[in-house]
Design a protein around this motif. Structure first.
Motif, short mmCIF file in Angstrom:
data_model
loop_
_atom_site.label_atom_id
_atom_site.label_comp_id
_atom_site.label_asym_id
_atom_site.label_seq_id
_atom_site.Cartn_x
_atom_site.Cartn_y
_atom_site.Cartn_z
N PRO A 290 43.18 93.52 -12.20
CA PRO A 290 43.46 92.10 -12.43
C PRO A 290 42.53 91.22 -11.60
O PRO A 290 42.30 91.49 -10.42
CB PRO A 290 44.92 91.95 -11.96
CG PRO A 290 45.20 93.14 -11.11
CD PRO A 290 44.30 94.24 -11.56
N VAL A 291 41.97 90.23 -12.24
CA VAL A 291 41.13 89.24 -11.57
C VAL A 291 41.87 87.91 -11.66
O VAL A 291 41.87 87.26 -12.70
CB VAL A 291 39.73 89.14 -12.22
CG1 VAL A 291 38.91 88.04 -11.58
CG2 VAL A 291 39.00 90.48 -12.15
N LEU A 292 42.55 87.55 -10.58
CA LEU A 292 43.36 86.34 -10.59
C LEU A 292 42.46 85.12 -10.43
O LEU A 292 41.73 85.00 -9.45
CB LEU A 292 44.40 86.37 -9.47
CG LEU A 292 45.24 85.09 -9.33
CD1 LEU A 292 46.08 84.83 -10.57
CD2 LEU A 292 46.12 85.14 -8.09
N VAL A 293 42.55 84.23 -11.39
CA VAL A 293 41.79 82.98 -11.35
C VAL A 293 42.72 81.94 -10.74
O VAL A 293 43.51 81.29 -11.44
CB VAL A 293 41.33 82.57 -12.76
CG1 VAL A 293 40.42 81.36 -12.68
CG2 VAL A 293 40.62 83.73 -13.44
N TRP A 294 42.63 81.80 -9.43
CA TRP A 294 43.54 80.92 -8.69
C TRP A 294 42.87 79.56 -8.54
O TRP A 294 42.12 79.33 -7.60
CB TRP A 294 43.86 81.54 -7.34
CG TRP A 294 44.99 80.89 -6.59
CD1 TRP A 294 45.92 80.02 -7.07
CD2 TRP A 294 45.31 81.09 -5.21
NE1 TRP A 294 46.80 79.65 -6.09
CE2 TRP A 294 46.46 80.29 -4.94
CE3 TRP A 294 44.75 81.85 -4.19
CZ2 TRP A 294 47.03 80.25 -3.66
CZ3 TRP A 294 45.33 81.81 -2.93
CH2 TRP A 294 46.46 81.02 -2.66
N ASN A 295 43.14 78.68 -9.51
CA ASN A 295 42.43 77.40 -9.51
C ASN A 295 43.34 76.20 -9.29
O ASN A 295 42.90 75.06 -9.35
CB ASN A 295 41.61 77.22 -10.78
CG ASN A 295 42.44 77.33 -12.05
OD1 ASN A 295 43.59 76.93 -12.08
ND2 ASN A 295 41.84 77.88 -13.10
N HIS B 21 49.46 70.68 -15.79
CA HIS B 21 49.91 70.23 -14.47
C HIS B 21 49.50 71.28 -13.44
O HIS B 21 48.85 72.27 -13.77
CB HIS B 21 51.43 70.04 -14.47
CG HIS B 21 52.19 71.22 -15.02
ND1 HIS B 21 52.33 72.42 -14.35
CD2 HIS B 21 52.84 71.38 -16.20
CE1 HIS B 21 53.02 73.26 -15.08
NE2 HIS B 21 53.35 72.66 -16.21
N HIS B 22 49.86 71.05 -12.20
CA HIS B 22 49.58 72.03 -11.16
C HIS B 22 50.27 73.35 -11.49
O HIS B 22 51.37 73.37 -12.06
CB HIS B 22 50.09 71.53 -9.80
CG HIS B 22 49.34 70.36 -9.26
ND1 HIS B 22 48.29 70.47 -8.40
CD2 HIS B 22 49.49 69.02 -9.50
CE1 HIS B 22 47.84 69.27 -8.09
NE2 HIS B 22 48.54 68.38 -8.75
N GLY C 139 48.23 79.87 -13.83
CA GLY C 139 49.23 79.24 -14.68
C GLY C 139 50.08 80.28 -15.38
O GLY C 139 51.30 80.17 -15.46
N GLY C 140 49.44 81.34 -15.86
CA GLY C 140 50.15 82.42 -16.54
C GLY C 140 50.89 83.34 -15.60
O GLY C 140 51.74 84.13 -16.03
N LEU C 141 50.58 83.25 -14.31
CA LEU C 141 51.23 84.14 -13.34
C LEU C 141 52.73 83.88 -13.28
O LEU C 141 53.49 84.73 -12.83
CB LEU C 141 50.61 83.93 -11.95
CG LEU C 141 50.84 85.03 -10.92
CD1 LEU C 141 50.26 86.35 -11.39
CD2 LEU C 141 50.25 84.65 -9.57
N GLY C 142 53.15 82.73 -13.79
CA GLY C 142 54.58 82.44 -13.83
C GLY C 142 55.32 83.31 -14.83
O GLY C 142 56.54 83.41 -14.79
N GLY D 194 40.67 70.07 -12.50
CA GLY D 194 42.12 70.12 -12.62
C GLY D 194 42.54 70.34 -14.06
O GLY D 194 41.76 70.81 -14.90
N SER D 195 43.77 69.99 -14.40
CA SER D 195 44.26 70.20 -15.76
C SER D 195 43.49 69.38 -16.79
O SER D 195 43.50 69.70 -17.97
CB SER D 195 45.75 69.86 -15.83
OG SER D 195 46.52 70.86 -15.18
#
Length: 736
Positions: A212-217, A223-224, A186-189, A315-316
């Motif tokens: 960096p450990v990307l939490v890709w969930n 939201h998505h 979400g923060g990757l934006g 999800g969210s």
């Protein structure tokens, strides 16, 4: 898994407050006999060892359980994001890495759970799970988002897009240690995350020990996530395209034996065997990533797993708890029982966490110790003659900055818009701009100490991060653009106010004030930023400084270098200006808040309280006009306005390195009393608040209104009503 309640006598003290305990786990007799991290060791010895894999999974589930229970205890907080990467965090710790940072403030309850399990929170008097629950999201407890005041927590986390700055600063200062940091998809934006790491890697290609450990969930807060539709290949290429040499992705879906729909799945729904396979893959991936990062490659580890894995929702919907999500709500009870561990498993997890990394993070993390700093020696101060040749203040300070950098090789200067444009090109000459292309014409060299990304966020982030981690730095900016870097600077200064250790103050130099930027127009005229600092002064550790001249700025920087845990903002012009003060006068003004520059007698007396150097010109002219009418004038230069507040105006006594020095009433009256008082600033009127609060005179303010394109500073002052004639007329009206 069913849940049971063992006899109270069989529960270790730290487990008091755990609501549900699980029955025996599969194969616990085989893999739970002794700790995977042996006594005297700091990590698991073999990533493929079945016992190590098994106990890493237990740790991940313990983190999920505690995260959900403590948030549920207040029906508030954020369990979902941390839960989706619990295996990655567990793997890092089991591999001995505890200097873990996060970009995601919403991971706070997970981090607190980890600090509880490794005993770090015992320094806060949190011994049991019951106490952990009681003090979560409470004053003097575990605040809703991370803070450096918590033992074992290296850095604060609140606004998205900040964590990488802390990790890179720590990596710069401690190049033999790994600094993983979790970042949410979400923060990757936030554009700063990747760009700041890319610039850092260009400037310091050999410093790659941040991971960096990307939490890709698949989901962000409500939201998505914006990257949820990327394929695995696209995500890998995205990181490679931004300079990452090693991209390691572990996808939970590759291990799913429950036919879960969608690209994001919950590993806690797998069979126990498949859960172990997934955990094994995460351990292998994290180990490979850590060794790669420590070995000189820019590396990212990506864990792809559904948000909310193993907690009350997915999800969210798993992101945040609401009033309905209490510990006695059926869906919460069900989720906790599902993740419940037997007492023996809790004991095993506690032992591993305590041993990992050489002890509790609260005793071993790099931020638990003050960094050894280089001695600066005597600064090359040059005191110019009062009334002599006009001098550029910023250039005078630049000489001192060069000396600091030469004495302290860890010291960095950051600037997005170029030092030369701010009259401090001498800093570049002394310290060199960090650049892969060596060019003496532009003072460039790969081993320089001037960091120049084209982002104020990256400038402020690295500079403030270095100070938070114990080093020295200087963030330079045009006043008009610095606002883009202030969120992280504010985060750091707030953290400094509550740190349990001392650290060098984070210092800034803001130049090219609005009045100097006439022809550039309003895009370069934004002194409203001073209102930001005026508000922050009440925090207790924020000190905006307004040196009067080239002597004054040297004394201001000299003082700033001696301070701890403060945020010090030096604002000065880059134009040649008259020398009005001595060093000693400014040193006194740093204690008293201000200095009297001129005082004449007359039938009545007008006091001008002036902030800023260029603003003194129309004030002196107004004084001359008033003196012609036999009106006495006192011109007071406000250099350190924080000293002019009353003690009860400021939260100074809540700061860890408390500074309770304020100008007393008698001295305030002596300095500012008259028949009329006029506060004058070329910036925000809010900066004059300390004087206006205390004065009982007839009074008024002259301040910045808005920008315009003009051919001179005088014309711009006139547009804002800051003229000698206007000052004179208002003074006469005030005194009747």
């Amino acid at each position: 898994m069913t849940a049971t309640t063992p006899k109270a006598t069989s529960i270790p003290k730290f487990c008091e407050g755990i609501q549900y305990f699980g029955e025996a786990l599969p194969d616990f007799d085989q893999y739970g006999k002794q700790s995977a991290i042996e006594k005297g060791q700091t990590a698991i010895s073999d990533t493929q060892n079945a016992t190590a894999i098994y106990q890493t999974l237990l740790y991940a589930d313990a983190l999920r359980y505690l995260t959900l229970q403590i948030t549920g205890s207040k029906a508030s907080g954020h369990p979902g994001g941390f839960a989706s990467q619990a295996e990655a965090y567990a793997a890092l710790v089991m591999l001995g890495y505890k200097n873990i940072i996060t970009e995601v403030g919403h991971h706070a309850p997970g981090f607190y759970s980890a600090m509880f399990l490794d005993r770090s929170l015992e320094d806060m008097g949190i011994i049991t799970v019951e106490q952990l629950r009681e003090r979560y999201r409470e004053k003097h407890g575990l605040l809703g988002h991370l803070s450096g005041m918590i033992p074992g927590i290296l850095a604060p986390a609140g606004p998205l897009g900040q964590g990488q700055h802390f990790a890179m600063a720590a990596a710069y200062l401690h190049q033999d240690k790994l600094f993983p940091f979790t970042v949410g998809d979400g923060g990757l934006g936030e554009p700063y995350i990747i760009s700041s790491m890319a610039h850092f890697n260009t400037a310091f290609p050999k410093i790659t020990n941040f991971l960096p450990v990307l939490v890709w969930n698949g989901y962000s807060q409500e939201h998505h996530s914006m990257v949820s539709l990327k394929t695995n290949e696209e995500m890998i290429n995205y990181w490679r395209g931004n300079g990452f040499e090693e991209v390691i992705l572990v996808n939970a879906k590759d291990f799913d034996d429950q036919n879960q729909p969608g690209e994001y799945v919950d590993s806690t729904e797998f069979s126990f065997e498949k859960r172990l396979e997934f955990t094994s893959s995460v351990i292998e991936g994290v180990d490979r990533a850590a060794k790669s990062a420590l070995g000189g490659k820019l590396t990212v580890f990506i864990i792809k797993q559904l948000k909310g894995a193993g907690v009350h929702a997915t999800g969210s919907k798993s992101h945040n708890l609401y009033p309905k999500d209490t510990l006695d709500a059926p869906h919460m009870v069900e989720a906790l029982k599902k993740r419940a561990l037997p007492v023996e498993a809790w004991e095993l997890v506690r032992t591993n966490c305590d041993r990992a990394g050489g002890g509790p993070a609260g005793k071993t993390a790099v931020t638990e110790f003050e960094l050894q700093l280089s001695e600066l020696g005597e600064l090359p101060l040059q005191e110019f003659e009062v009334g002599g040749e006009a001098k550029v203040s910023t250039t005078a300070m630049g000489v001192l900055v060069g000396k600091v950098g030469q004495a302290d090789k860890n010291f960095l200067v950051t600037n997005a818009d170029g030092n030369a444009a701010s009259g401090i090109g001498n800093i570049n000459q002394a310290l060199k701009i960090i650049h892969p292309t060596t060019d003496d014409t532009y003072n460039q060299a790969p081993q320089g100490q001037v960091y120049e990304p084209l982002s104020e966020d990256a400038c402020a982030g690295l500079a403030a991060g270095l100070c938070l981690m114990g080093g020295r730095s200087l963030w330079c900016s045009y006043e008009s653009f610095a606002i883009n870097g202030l969120p992280i600077w504010q985060t750091v200064t707030q953290a400094m106010a509550e740190l349990r250790r001392s650290t060098p103050s984070t210092i800034t130099l803001f130049t090219a004030g609005a009045l100097e930027q006439g022809r550039n127009g309003w895009t370069h005229q934004r002194p409203e930023i001073e209102a930001y600092f005026a508000s922050m002064m009440r925090n207790g550790n924020i000190f905006p400084l307004f040196p009067t001249d080239a002597n004054s700025i040297q004394a201001c920087y000299e003082w700033a270098l001696t301070t701890k845990n403060k945020g010090i903002v030096i604002t000065a012009s880059k134009s040649p200006l008259p020398i009005l003060t001595t060093f000693e006068q400014t040193r006194q003004a740093l204690k008293d808040g201000a200095i009297v520059l001129q005082e004449t007698t007359g039938n009545k007396q007008v006091v001008f309280a002036v902030i800023g150097d260029m603003m003194l010109k129309p004030v002196y002219e107004a004084a001359e006009l008033l003196q012609q009418q036999r009106i006495g004038v006192k011109i007071v230069s406000i250099i350190n306005p924080r000293r002019l507040y009353r003690p009860h105006d400021v939260a100074w006594d809540a700061c860890s390195q408390a500074d309770g020095d304020f100008l007393d009433d008698a001295k305030f009256t002596e300095m500012f009393d008259g028949d009329a008082l006029i506060g004058v600033t070329g910036g925000a009127a809010a900066m004059l608040e300390p004087v206006m609060l205390r004065s009982n005179c007839q009074r008024d303010t002259f301040a910045w209104k808005r920008g315009e394109t003009t051919s001179s500073a005088g014309e711009l002052m006139a547009f804002n009503g800051l003229t000698a004639e206007a000052l004179k007329e208002r003074a006469i009206n005030l005194i009747g």
